[in-house]
Design an enzyme around this catalytic site. Sequence first.
Site, mmCIF file in Angstrom:
data_model
loop_
_atom_site.group_PDB
_atom_site.id
_atom_site.type_symbol
_atom_site.label_atom_id
_atom_site.label_comp_id
_atom_site.label_asym_id
_atom_site.label_seq_id
_atom_site.Cartn_x
_atom_site.Cartn_y
_atom_site.Cartn_z
ATOM 1 N N ASP A 95 66.894 20.167 4.882
ATOM 2 C CA ASP A 95 65.903 20.558 3.763
ATOM 3 C C ASP A 95 66.126 19.554 2.813
ATOM 4 O OD1 ASP A 95 64.309 22.882 4.403
ATOM 5 O OD2 ASP A 95 66.462 23.761 4.577
ATOM 6 N N HIS A 149 76.013 23.525 5.831
ATOM 7 C CA HIS A 149 74.961 23.830 6.963
ATOM 8 C C HIS A 149 76.112 24.612 7.932
ATOM 9 C CE1 HIS A 149 72.744 23.937 10.524
ATOM 10 N NE2 HIS A 149 71.661 23.928 10.052
HETATM 11 N N1 COA Z 1 76.400 23.851 -2.793
HETATM 12 C C1 COA Z 1 77.791 24.063 -3.484
HETATM 13 N N2 COA Z 1 78.671 24.664 -2.687
HETATM 14 C C2 COA Z 1 78.456 25.035 -1.178
HETATM 15 C C3 COA Z 1 77.001 24.873 -0.714
HETATM 16 C C4 COA Z 1 75.993 24.264 -1.558
HETATM 17 N N3 COA Z 1 74.977 23.982 -1.211
HETATM 18 N N4 COA Z 1 76.927 25.115 0.665
HETATM 19 C C5 COA Z 1 78.332 25.686 0.972
HETATM 20 N N5 COA Z 1 79.107 25.525 -0.228
HETATM 21 C C6 COA Z 1 80.501 25.778 -0.484
HETATM 22 C C7 COA Z 1 80.607 27.441 -0.556
HETATM 23 O O1 COA Z 1 80.569 27.663 -1.884
HETATM 24 C C8 COA Z 1 81.928 27.635 0.182
HETATM 25 O O2 COA Z 1 82.949 26.986 -0.855
HETATM 26 P P1 COA Z 1 84.243 27.682 -1.064
HETATM 27 O O3 COA Z 1 85.066 27.631 0.234
HETATM 28 O O4 COA Z 1 85.032 26.765 -2.196
HETATM 29 O O5 COA Z 1 83.945 29.103 -1.541
HETATM 30 C C9 COA Z 1 82.028 26.524 1.309
HETATM 31 O O6 COA Z 1 80.910 25.521 0.946
HETATM 32 C C10 COA Z 1 81.443 27.305 2.453
HETATM 33 O O7 COA Z 1 80.349 27.985 2.163
HETATM 34 P P2 COA Z 1 79.527 29.098 3.083
HETATM 35 O O8 COA Z 1 78.598 29.996 2.210
HETATM 36 O O9 COA Z 1 80.910 30.076 3.542
HETATM 37 O O10 COA Z 1 78.943 28.500 4.221
HETATM 38 P P3 COA Z 1 77.900 29.060 5.036
HETATM 39 O O11 COA Z 1 77.953 28.404 6.574
HETATM 40 O O12 COA Z 1 78.062 30.505 4.929
HETATM 41 O O13 COA Z 1 76.585 28.485 4.273
HETATM 42 C C11 COA Z 1 74.627 27.501 3.763
HETATM 43 C C12 COA Z 1 75.618 27.650 4.768
HETATM 44 C C13 COA Z 1 73.482 26.703 4.548
HETATM 45 C C14 COA Z 1 73.995 29.086 3.610
HETATM 46 C C15 COA Z 1 74.916 26.970 2.623
HETATM 47 O O14 COA Z 1 75.672 25.806 2.925
HETATM 48 C C16 COA Z 1 74.006 26.962 1.276
HETATM 49 O O15 COA Z 1 73.999 28.027 0.680
HETATM 50 N N6 COA Z 1 73.378 25.869 1.361
HETATM 51 C C17 COA Z 1 72.369 25.724 0.263
HETATM 52 C C18 COA Z 1 71.006 26.271 0.758
HETATM 53 C C19 COA Z 1 70.329 25.241 1.934
HETATM 54 O O16 COA Z 1 70.369 23.929 1.707
HETATM 55 N N7 COA Z 1 70.074 25.906 2.644
HETATM 56 C C20 COA Z 1 69.272 25.285 3.799
HETATM 57 C C21 COA Z 1 70.170 25.286 5.324
HETATM 58 S S1 COA Z 1 69.490 24.306 6.284
#
Ligand code: COA
Length: 374
Positions: free
Chosen positions: A311, A260
Amino acid sequence: MDVKDGLKDVVATETSISRIELVDGKAILEYRGYDIHELAQNSTYEEVAYLLLFGELPSKSELELFTEELKERRELPPQVVGLLTHLSPFSHPMVALRTAVSYLGTMDRNIAYTSHEISIEKAKNLIAKFPTIVAYFHRIRMGEKLVHPNDDLGHAANFLYMLHGEEPTETMVRAMDLDFILHADHELNASTFAARVAASTLADMYACVVAATGTLIGPLHGGASQRVMEMLREVALPWRAEKYVQEKLERGERIMGFGHRVYRNVMDPRTIELKKLAKKLSEEKDSKWYEISEAIEEAVRKHKNLLPNVDFYSASVYANLGIPDDLFVNIFAIGRISGWTAHIIEQYENNSLIRPRAKYVGPKSRKYVPLSER
Ligand code: COA
């Protein structure tokens, strides 16, 4: 020019609708100053929608009136029912919802007005009609007869009734109601931000809600729960969860329903409530979804140290309520419409055009080459 990718940690506006604060490794989430856990345990969705729109908890008579007003607004204009019957049955139900919202706008003579009173009327209308649009489109695409709104039932019960064509049990109603409460608002999430960007141009409320619904469907936002369910089905047995998670992470793929932007290393308060609900429903329905979800949660914590988001456990709750996978994001929208409309009204009433800057990184000051010389 300093670029904040994804506007991470940027505070873009002030709001008095919901508050997220991280204190001593715990997250606080409040709607209008009321703790989400207290609202989850004691309120109803109608009460929460009133609170979000008007800023105060309703008195008994105010709640009765508001509930009545929502009931009166549930039915759809025949033109919208006609539209739903003309959409492709293969359309994603969220696309159908946003198309219906846009169409509702064509029938509102006050569409362009953004005064408080008119905006509140539109908000009540949308909150009341969202469940009907979702249930009607589902029954139409399945070739089933429409089940019209039942005035004896509250918001959550009536939705399940219109969807399934039979009155839900007490447990199902409470679960649906709780889910709508937990999804009702969440500060400046992507879809609410999209709604506020549109509102900041003084676009009509339907346009703002179309922007929000269009943003919610993405798998990194509300679209995640449908993917969570696909994962639960693929894993199928709790003991297969760890291998599945490990292999997915090794391939560099994301595990849906985890991570998140705001709750980093802190449990999302909504997940705490949804996990309890998912467990209770799975026990009552004697279903395997909770056990598989827990095994995935453990594996993701062990191999990537990520926590489940709102979710993740929603998926098993919806599956146990008999809701088809591709309706999951619509359920989120039925809850979130009260928050979206409250934010749109807040934006209209204290407006400043949202127009950030971008740092240009392409080629600069190039000389135009005539077409004949290219
Ligand atoms: N599965 C695997 N790795 C994940 C992850 C996931 N669901 N969510 C984050 N990460 C990892 C990223 O690969 C990154 O790792 P790294 O530093 O080794 O490259 C790190 O965690 C940070 O991720 P980042 O994308 O920069 O965080 P964010 O704040 O931009 O993303 C989300 C937030 C929600 C977009 C992200 O966690 C995600 O894609 N989750 C899955 C989709 C989801 O469940 N969405 C509903 C949100 S309520």
